[in-house]
Design a protein around this motif. Structure first.
Motif, mmCIF file in Angstrom:
data_model
loop_
_atom_site.group_PDB
_atom_site.id
_atom_site.type_symbol
_atom_site.label_atom_id
_atom_site.label_comp_id
_atom_site.label_asym_id
_atom_site.label_seq_id
_atom_site.Cartn_x
_atom_site.Cartn_y
_atom_site.Cartn_z
ATOM 1 N N ASN A 1 -5.035 -36.395 59.852
ATOM 2 C CA ASN A 1 -5.268 -34.978 60.117
ATOM 3 C C ASN A 1 -5.194 -34.162 58.821
ATOM 4 O O ASN A 1 -5.975 -33.243 58.620
ATOM 5 C CB ASN A 1 -4.257 -34.430 61.126
ATOM 6 C CG ASN A 1 -4.556 -34.892 62.533
ATOM 7 O OD1 ASN A 1 -5.694 -35.208 62.857
ATOM 8 N ND2 ASN A 1 -3.520 -34.931 63.367
ATOM 9 N N GLY A 2 -4.261 -34.512 57.954
ATOM 10 C CA GLY A 2 -4.164 -33.830 56.667
ATOM 11 C C GLY A 2 -5.399 -34.060 55.816
ATOM 12 O O GLY A 2 -5.898 -33.142 55.158
ATOM 13 N N ASP B 1 -8.208 -31.959 57.263
ATOM 14 C CA ASP B 1 -8.053 -30.560 56.884
ATOM 15 C C ASP B 1 -8.475 -30.325 55.433
ATOM 16 O O ASP B 1 -9.102 -29.320 55.106
ATOM 17 C CB ASP B 1 -6.606 -30.107 57.077
ATOM 18 C CG ASP B 1 -6.205 -30.050 58.533
ATOM 19 O OD1 ASP B 1 -7.109 -29.988 59.396
ATOM 20 O OD2 ASP B 1 -4.988 -30.069 58.809
#
Length: 153
Positions: free
Chosen positions: A3-4, A7
């Motif tokens: 997810n990082g 992003d």
């Protein structure tokens, strides 16, 4: 962890940078092609070399130096830098200067200093009383206008 990474990739500045690199590479290819096809042969004709100047070379003790390729790359670089400067940097600077207004910049009202007429210490130009000798003094009208403060009576 993924997810990082997602992003990071989906941030606007990363995508803009990737697009800028792709456009820059394509633009460099166009300028290099223009330089190889037109500018280098013109230099070859002007200097007495026949045809393409990028094939020019000299040999010293068996070592071959293709200086024409370097000159062709240097010309392509100069054309790229000039086009980017005059077609991107100069117009963007004009646009930024047009939209930058003095109201967006904060005025430090204590930056303008003057001397107290009684004790001769430095005080802010907008001060109506000296912090050192406590004398009442008239504030500087120009400093008040710059700080957008009303005139005092």
């Amino acid at each position: 962890m993924l997810n990082g990474f997602k992003d990071f990739i989906l941030r606007g500045n990363v995508i803009s940078m990737a697009i800028g690199l792709a456009v820059g590479a394509a633009f460099t290819a166009v300028v290099t092609g223009f330089s190889t096809a037109f500018i280098t042969p013109l230099i070859g004709l002007a200097t007495g070399s026949v045809g393409d100047f990028s094939n020019a070379r000299f040999t010293v003790e068996g070592a071959e130096f293709p200086y024409g390729k370097f000159l062709a790359a240097a010309i392509a670089f100069l054309i790229t830098a000039a086009v980017l400067y005059f077609c991107v940097v100069v117009p963007m600077t004009k646009v930024q200067n047009r939209f930058a207004s003095s109201k967006d910049q904060k005025v430090d009202i204590k930056a303008a200093l003057r001397d107290c007429p009684r004790c001769y210490t430095e005080i802010p130009a907008i001060a109506s009383r000296c912090a050192h000798c406590t004398s009442e003094i008239e504030p500087d009208p120009e400093a008040l206008a710059l700080a957008e403060l009303p005139a005092q009576r």
